[in-house]
Design a protein around this motif. Structure first.
Motif, short mmCIF file in Angstrom:
data_model
loop_
_atom_site.label_atom_id
_atom_site.label_comp_id
_atom_site.label_asym_id
_atom_site.label_seq_id
_atom_site.Cartn_x
_atom_site.Cartn_y
_atom_site.Cartn_z
N PRO A 28 -29.68 87.54 36.68
CA PRO A 28 -30.72 88.51 36.30
C PRO A 28 -31.48 89.07 37.50
N GLU A 29 -31.72 88.24 38.50
CA GLU A 29 -32.48 88.69 39.67
C GLU A 29 -31.72 89.77 40.44
N ASP A 63 -41.20 87.79 51.70
CA ASP A 63 -41.69 86.53 51.14
C ASP A 63 -41.12 86.29 49.75
N ILE A 64 -41.05 87.35 48.96
CA ILE A 64 -40.55 87.19 47.59
C ILE A 64 -39.05 86.95 47.59
N THR A 65 -38.32 87.53 48.52
CA THR A 65 -36.90 87.21 48.67
C THR A 65 -36.72 85.71 48.90
N ARG A 66 -37.53 85.18 49.80
CA ARG A 66 -37.49 83.74 50.08
C ARG A 66 -37.77 82.94 48.81
N GLU A 67 -38.79 83.37 48.06
CA GLU A 67 -39.19 82.64 46.87
C GLU A 67 -38.11 82.69 45.79
N ILE A 68 -37.49 83.84 45.60
CA ILE A 68 -36.41 83.94 44.61
C ILE A 68 -35.27 82.99 44.95
N ILE A 69 -34.95 82.90 46.23
CA ILE A 69 -33.84 82.05 46.66
C ILE A 69 -34.17 80.56 46.54
N THR A 70 -35.40 80.19 46.84
CA THR A 70 -35.75 78.76 46.93
C THR A 70 -36.46 78.22 45.69
N SER A 71 -36.94 79.08 44.80
CA SER A 71 -37.67 78.59 43.63
C SER A 71 -36.71 78.03 42.59
N PRO A 72 -36.96 76.80 42.11
CA PRO A 72 -36.08 76.21 41.09
C PRO A 72 -36.15 76.93 39.74
N THR A 101 -35.46 80.15 39.29
CA THR A 101 -34.59 81.32 39.24
C THR A 101 -33.13 80.94 39.03
N ARG A 102 -32.40 81.88 38.45
CA ARG A 102 -30.96 81.68 38.26
C ARG A 102 -30.25 81.69 39.61
N VAL A 103 -30.73 82.50 40.53
CA VAL A 103 -30.15 82.54 41.87
C VAL A 103 -30.19 81.17 42.52
N ASN A 104 -31.33 80.52 42.44
CA ASN A 104 -31.48 79.20 43.03
C ASN A 104 -30.52 78.20 42.39
N ALA A 105 -30.39 78.24 41.08
CA ALA A 105 -29.50 77.31 40.38
C ALA A 105 -28.05 77.49 40.84
N ILE A 106 -27.64 78.73 41.04
CA ILE A 106 -26.27 79.01 41.49
C ILE A 106 -26.06 78.48 42.91
N LEU A 107 -27.03 78.73 43.78
CA LEU A 107 -26.91 78.28 45.18
C LEU A 107 -26.90 76.75 45.27
#
Length: 452
Positions: free
Chosen positions: A34-35, A127-136, A138-144
């Motif tokens: 979604p992100e 900063d928000i790019t970083r947060e999307i990637i590292t925040s548990p 987000t779907r992006v974080n779960a995939i990574l």
């Protein structure tokens, strides 16, 4: 599996790269998150489609393009410069997936109308790019995290420029990187201009890794020169276009006025922008941010066209119906005239807070590395036959001519009607004063003549 390959390569048709090739399950899942899909609803060039009607492309298409260029570089490095031992300065292909994820996700934090929104609401897309990637959350974080628990932090560190391998960092962010190469070609294609065209195939062919990052072979120097000049021309002819900037000033005014009315407690219930209120209050979450896109803001602008506040309704109408503010360039010699011109605008019935503005747009086409700079730039290195490195501008008179040369201008924005005479006794004094100072400015600074 941490790095599962797709049973069959997935391709996306693309007007710039023809095909975008996806072989990794992680990459395809990130694209479908979604992100990432939110980026389909955010224009790459903000309001520039108002000037270049074909520029309807999005951050999503650009992100896939950056991924594709990074993939081609990785494949070239793996085929021609594979590392044989840890200290040989060649390409370690175990970093391929990390590089591709960083390339795909580098812009994922961009918000609605990107930079204008950031200026009004003090957000920061990096900063928000970083947060999307590292925040548990987000779907992006779960995939990574399927790759490894620390993989999201590694991807974020590439985008932050903190990752220890400079080859990976420079591939995504440097003076000639996958990001810049894609947006120049993509923006040129979609704006219908030729300024941003350069020989991408040749540049990718002459790139090579070394211990300090990425260099270029001498026989490809002219392709790199062409890239530098193309970038310079795109900024002057497209990114700094005065009408686009005039629309950005209007967009800024819309958001600023809506925020001011909200803070004054005068926003009527039926016009309350529910999804913007967290930003008006400066108390927003990541989920609040991800709810916004260009379409959401545009919908609010339609509501505000009918708002009883004349400034908000007029600015919303100007934005939706392409009525930008007019502008003229000014210099230190004519800057002193601007307060009097703003007073004339006020006397004509316009609030100068919303109907006049100063906009500075400058770019540095190429700069040599300066370690004392607050943000030192990675210089472009040409690797000689003996393995030594020469900085590009020392070999290229063309690049040397624009190295360190800031280009752009300062412009004063005002309502176009200030250039139009009217048979109205109340209008004439303000119009006459504005014209007097405008004419005086032309005498002091001849560049203004004919540039309205």
């Amino acid at each position: 599996m941490p790095n599962e390959k797709l049973p069959r390569e997935k391709v996306f048709r693309d007007p710039v790269h023809n095909y975008i090739h996806v072989q990794d399950r992680v990459i395809l899942d990130l694209i479908n998150s979604p992100e990432m899909q939110r980026l389909r609803r955010i224009h790459q060039l903000g309001v520039s489609s108002i000037v270049f009607q074909g520029a309807e492309h999005t951050r999503f298409t650009h992100s896939l393009g950056v991924y594709e260029i990074a993939r081609e570089i990785c494949d070239n490095f793996a085929a021609n410069y594979p590392s044989q031992r840890p200290d040989d300065g060649l390409w370690d292909n175990s970093e391929r997936l990390l590089t591709l994820c960083a390339a795909l996700l580098h812009d994922i934090g961009h918000g609605a109308y990107s930079h204008t929104f950031e200026h009004i609401f003090n957000t920061n897309h990096e900063d928000i790019t970083r947060e999307i990637i590292t925040s548990p959350t987000t779907r992006v974080n779960a995939i990574l995290r399927r790759v490894s628990p620390d993989f999201p932090a590694q991807v974020a560190s590439v985008i932050d420029h903190h990752y220890p391998n400079p080859q990976v960092v420079q591939m995504i962010s440097s003076q000639i990187d996958a990001d810049r190469m894609d947006y120049l070609l993509r923006d040129a294609y979609n704006t219908g201009t030729n300024y941003g065209l350069f020989d991408l195939t040749r540049i990718l062919r002459v790139m090579r890794p070394y211990a300090g990052g990425i260099a270029f072979e001498p026989n490809g120097m002219h392709a790199v020169e062409d890239y530098i000049v193309s970038r310079f021309q795109m900024y002057q002819q497209v990114y700094f276009h005065p009408v686009s900037r005039g629309m950005e000033v209007v967009l800024t005014g819309v958001l600023k006025r809506a925020k001011e009315l909200y803070e004054a407690g005068s926003v009527k219930k039926e016009f309350r922008p529910r999804l913007l209120i967290p930003f008006f209050d400066q108390d927003f979450t990541l989920d609040d941010y991800l709810q916004l896109d260009d379409g959401v803001l545009t919908t609010y602008f339609h509501y505000w066209q009918r708002y009883p506040d004349p400034i908000l309704s007029d600015l919303a109408d100007r934005f939706l119906n392409r009525r930008p503010l007019k502008s003229l360039p000014f210099s230190t010699g004519t800057e002193g005239l601007l307060p009097a011109m703003s007073k004339a605008v006020a006397d004509a019935g316009f609030d100068p807070e919303y109907y006049t503005a100063i906009n500075n747009s400058f770019d540095l086409p190429y700069d040599q590395y300066d370690p004392t700079s607050a943000s030192p730039k990675t210089q472009i290195e040409i690797m000689q036959l003996d393995g030594s490195l020469e900085e590009l501008s020392t070999l290229s008179p063309l690049v040397a001519a624009i190295t360190g040369k800031v280009s752009g201008d300062q412009r004063y924005f005002f309502p176009k009607v200030m250039l139009t005479p009217k048979d109205d006794e109340h209008w004439q004094p303000a119009y006459g004063e504005f014209q007097r100072y405008l004419a005086h400015g032309q005498i002091i600074d001849p560049r203004i003549n004919g540039m309205l």
